[in-house]
Scaffold this active site. Sequence first.
Site, mmCIF file in Angstrom:
data_model
loop_
_atom_site.group_PDB
_atom_site.id
_atom_site.type_symbol
_atom_site.label_atom_id
_atom_site.label_comp_id
_atom_site.label_asym_id
_atom_site.label_seq_id
_atom_site.Cartn_x
_atom_site.Cartn_y
_atom_site.Cartn_z
ATOM 1 C CE LYS A 1 -4.192 1.368 2.399
ATOM 2 N NZ LYS A 1 -4.895 1.291 3.537
HETATM 3 O O1 G3P Z 1 -7.847 2.168 5.456
HETATM 4 C C1 G3P Z 1 -8.102 3.380 4.607
HETATM 5 C C2 G3P Z 1 -9.516 4.009 4.949
HETATM 6 O O2 G3P Z 1 -10.507 3.039 4.907
HETATM 7 C C3 G3P Z 1 -9.489 4.829 6.036
HETATM 8 O O3 G3P Z 1 -11.062 5.179 6.690
HETATM 9 O O4 G3P Z 1 -12.483 5.645 8.255
HETATM 10 O O5 G3P Z 1 -10.136 6.234 8.501
HETATM 11 O O6 G3P Z 1 -11.683 7.363 6.794
HETATM 12 P P1 G3P Z 1 -11.351 6.156 7.694
#
Ligand code: G3P
Length: 218
Positions: free
Chosen positions: A85
Amino acid sequence: MQFFIDTANLKEIQEIQSWGILDGVTTNPTLMAKEGVSNIAEHYKTICELVPNGAISAEVIATDFDGMMKEAHELAKIHENIVIKIPFIKDGIKAIAALSSEKIPTNCTLIFSPVQALVAAKAGATYVSPFLGRLDDIGHDGMELIRSIRQIFDNMECYTLILAASIRHTLHVVQCAEAGADVITMPYKVFESMIKHPLTDIGLEKFLEDYHNVFSKK
Ligand code: G3P
């Protein structure tokens, strides 16, 4: 549409794996820190073993090309299912292109615009991760980003997969499926809400009550 879980919590991964509907796992440095992980490489290895047929995203910390490549090669050695990633920054794009030529799968993260997805796909990313919830949070239409990327990738006939991320609720799941996302990565709580419906619970309770009223008394 494939289902990934967005967590570094082993119990959550194990639970969703046991449902038989899990295709992979995404993590990020925030999620790793939340679990207080001490040995990150070991943690990734455990996740790969818990989800043996899944794609497991492991994020680099370096932000320069050489640093990202070094980390990517180390992470790729952990397990054959590791996907590297990499954030959408200039050196990240260079690293994605280099890893793509080495046939190492990549997930370009922190995508917030269609043009970013286009560039990442041109570099040969295996996945792009548009963060739709974070766009919604600031008053933009996150789902429109998914639709736009879908159209662009279909026009390009490219094989980069759209991995919808930053998912907040089940409506996002349905709309991502309608918009043609290839993969969706969801927190544990969204998996849980997908399998709950009050009418199902009421309906089942009534079926069982009627059955027992008639057949258990015989
Ligand atoms: O892992 C990446 C993404 O899904 C993060 O989500 O909830 O931190 O905006 P969030």
